[in-house]
Motif scaffolding. Sequence first.
Motif, PDB file in Angstrom:
ATOM      1  N   GLU A 201       0.828  -1.208   0.000  1.00  0.00           N
ATOM      2  CA  GLU A 201       0.000   0.000   0.000  1.00  0.00           C
ATOM      3  C   GLU A 201       0.869   1.268   0.000  1.00  0.00           C
ATOM      4  N   ALA A 202       2.025   1.163   0.641  1.00  0.00           N
ATOM      5  CA  ALA A 202       2.929   2.325   0.723  1.00  0.00           C
ATOM      6  C   ALA A 202       3.739   2.508  -0.558  1.00  0.00           C
ATOM      7  N   GLY A 203       3.540   1.622  -1.530  1.00  0.00           N
ATOM      8  CA  GLY A 203       4.170   1.829  -2.838  1.00  0.00           C
ATOM      9  C   GLY A 203       5.412   0.988  -3.110  1.00  0.00           C
ATOM     10  N   LEU A 204       5.624  -0.070  -2.358  1.00  0.00           N
ATOM     11  CA  LEU A 204       6.802  -0.904  -2.622  1.00  0.00           C
ATOM     12  C   LEU A 204       6.626  -1.595  -3.977  1.00  0.00           C
ATOM     13  N   PRO A 205       7.602  -1.452  -4.883  1.00  0.00           N
ATOM     14  CA  PRO A 205       7.453  -2.084  -6.205  1.00  0.00           C
ATOM     15  C   PRO A 205       7.383  -3.608  -6.110  1.00  0.00           C
ATOM     16  N   LYS A 206       6.770  -4.200  -7.109  1.00  0.00           N
ATOM     17  CA  LYS A 206       6.613  -5.666  -7.090  1.00  0.00           C
ATOM     18  C   LYS A 206       7.978  -6.361  -7.117  1.00  0.00           C
ATOM     19  N   GLY A 207       8.033  -7.493  -6.461  1.00  0.00           N
ATOM     20  CA  GLY A 207       9.257  -8.304  -6.478  1.00  0.00           C
ATOM     21  C   GLY A 207      10.276  -7.922  -5.417  1.00  0.00           C
ATOM     22  N   VAL A 208      10.136  -6.742  -4.808  1.00  0.00           N
ATOM     23  CA  VAL A 208      11.171  -6.307  -3.851  1.00  0.00           C
ATOM     24  C   VAL A 208      11.093  -7.144  -2.576  1.00  0.00           C
ATOM     25  N   VAL A 209       9.874  -7.320  -2.044  1.00  0.00           N
ATOM     26  CA  VAL A 209       9.711  -8.213  -0.891  1.00  0.00           C
ATOM     27  C   VAL A 209       8.673  -9.270  -1.274  1.00  0.00           C
ATOM     28  N   ASN A 210       9.026 -10.514  -1.096  1.00  0.00           N
ATOM     29  CA  ASN A 210       8.134 -11.640  -1.411  1.00  0.00           C
ATOM     30  C   ASN A 210       7.998 -12.478  -0.151  1.00  0.00           C
ATOM     31  N   VAL A 211       6.775 -12.976   0.093  1.00  0.00           N
ATOM     32  CA  VAL A 211       6.577 -13.745   1.332  1.00  0.00           C
ATOM     33  C   VAL A 211       6.067 -15.139   1.019  1.00  0.00           C
ATOM     34  N   ILE A 212       6.723 -16.126   1.609  1.00  0.00           N
ATOM     35  CA  ILE A 212       6.229 -17.498   1.485  1.00  0.00           C
ATOM     36  C   ILE A 212       5.963 -18.047   2.888  1.00  0.00           C
ATOM     37  N   THR A 213       4.791 -18.632   3.063  1.00  0.00           N
ATOM     38  CA  THR A 213       4.482 -19.313   4.325  1.00  0.00           C
ATOM     39  C   THR A 213       4.440 -20.797   4.000  1.00  0.00           C
ATOM     40  N   THR A 214       5.030 -21.604   4.873  1.00  0.00           N
ATOM     41  CA  THR A 214       5.110 -23.029   4.543  1.00  0.00           C
ATOM     42  C   THR A 214       5.115 -23.897   5.788  1.00  0.00           C
ATOM     43  N   SER A 215       4.553 -25.096   5.635  1.00  0.00           N
ATOM     44  CA  SER A 215       4.624 -26.065   6.735  1.00  0.00           C
ATOM     45  C   SER A 215       5.849 -26.954   6.556  1.00  0.00           C
ATOM     46  N   THR A 216       6.562 -26.772   5.429  1.00  0.00           N
ATOM     47  CA  THR A 216       7.748 -27.592   5.158  1.00  0.00           C
ATOM     48  C   THR A 216       8.964 -26.663   5.015  1.00  0.00           C
TER      49      THR A 216
END
Length: 489
Positions: A201-216
């Motif tokens: 929302e604050a304007g961070l361009p795509k790809g700069v921070v990526n989040v993955i949640t995983t059980s493995t």
Amino acid sequence: MTLTEKDLLAKVPTKLYINGDWVDGHGEGTIAVEDPATGKVLADIANANEKDGLLALSAASDAQESWAKVPPRERAEILRRTFELVKARSEEFAMLISLEMGKPLTEARGEVTYGNEFLRWFSEEAVRISGRYGSSPEGTGRMLVTQRPVGPAFAITPWNFPLAMATRKIGPAIAAGCTMVVKPAELTPLTTLLLVATLEEAGLPKGVVNVITTSTSAQTSAPIIADPRLRKITFTGSTAVGVKLLEQSAKQVLRTSMELGGNAPFLVFEDADIDAAVSGAMLAKLRNIGQACTAANRFIVHESLADEFAQKMAAQMEAMPLGRGVDPETKIGPVINEKARANLKRLVDATTSEGGKIVTGGNAVVGEGYFFQPTVLNDVKPGSTILNEEIFGPVAPIVRFKSEDEAIRLANDTEYGLVSYAYTQDLKRGLRLIERLDTGMTGLNTGLVSNAAAPFGGVKQSGLGREGGLEGIHEYLETKYVMIPDPSI
Ligand code: NAD
């Protein structure tokens, strides 16, 4: 209008965030995130596998070059805008932290202030990355030293401070011009997901921070760490996992930052202000229900004060209501899960069988959730099992000492070296302790050291590198040196 839990949870993204899109994971099923005070499910979120991990790394790698070229002021302003948004929504963040992690709302508010401060601090640091230029000693050349972003980084965070552990890594990475893949702990991933939605929302361009949640975690992380596009790993968690990640990182010779476990000694000398020491002890022990790497793990108290100290701590603990973190009366929440609670019981039982005495507490609380009675153990013998392990719960073992040398020997008798605390009113003794305690940080007459403006980190098996302070951004920068012939020749 007061925010309901249901309304808040409806706002939290439940998918992976890759290359600016919220997407489903390819892992098996979804991850159920529980409220540790009730054991009930708060949300079901996407489960990433190896494929998603590598897609997230590709996004970070593809964005790296253009992100590094974004002017520092612009990077700073994205962080600053995020800081303002988190501040405006601090009650939402606090409630979410409390729901998924269990800490009392007042402490969760404290984490929002502390965690958000990393965004403000690094927004200020982004524009102060400097270099130098000067003559070579022999005068035949000019030497230029500059700083460049390390490159794509992989951040792995623990469950105990869901906001602060994320901002302490994301803040400096953005400031330095690094892109990132973030993997929050599967027990408390919701706060990171809400934070990343706020960065977007604050304007961070795509790809700069990526989040993955995983059980493995292990299977999903390994291919990212083995991939030559990754240049840095930053981890906060247990020493055992940190060692595995260091082994994996060695193959690519990655830059590493490791914030690992602790076994903090809390020393109380015969000249201490005992009431101040008890207040500091309560903070250092019970912050986060004892589940902090900085938690006082061993109370090393002069024999003349030990019984009074134990009684005063026990009296304060007995007056603290246990409950769900979001309940305003609650002073102590649950521990994170049944495994953590069973471990506390094991440590208490081991201590009593080794000669220690229970002053208060000592047992799990029967009923819903994972509550454990706040516990004081007095007269714990040096060498006891509990003194050699991270307790990670509201249990305070007290060991006695006779001399300063003995206290320091006991304090340093651990493979960990994150933080130490010492209470004394003797200035010279205080200075001697600072020099002799083998820890990266010391609280002198205080039970709280964490501050975004300070270099947080440990020595020995507590880790490598520092987060926050002037040092924090350098974990995400490489030094580049350039030699230029003397321009006048
Ligand atoms: P943990 O080591 O079990 O897990 C930390 C993170 O690593 C989680 O996200 C987990 O999913 C992930 N993980 C686990 N195994 C992995 C693997 N093989 N490969 C990749 N990722 C893996 O720790 P925890 O229980 O979440 O947190 C508690 C620990 O964290 C304690 O030891 C505490 O002292 C430490 N801690 C240290 C600091 C610090 O700044 N030094 C701060 C907070 C917590």
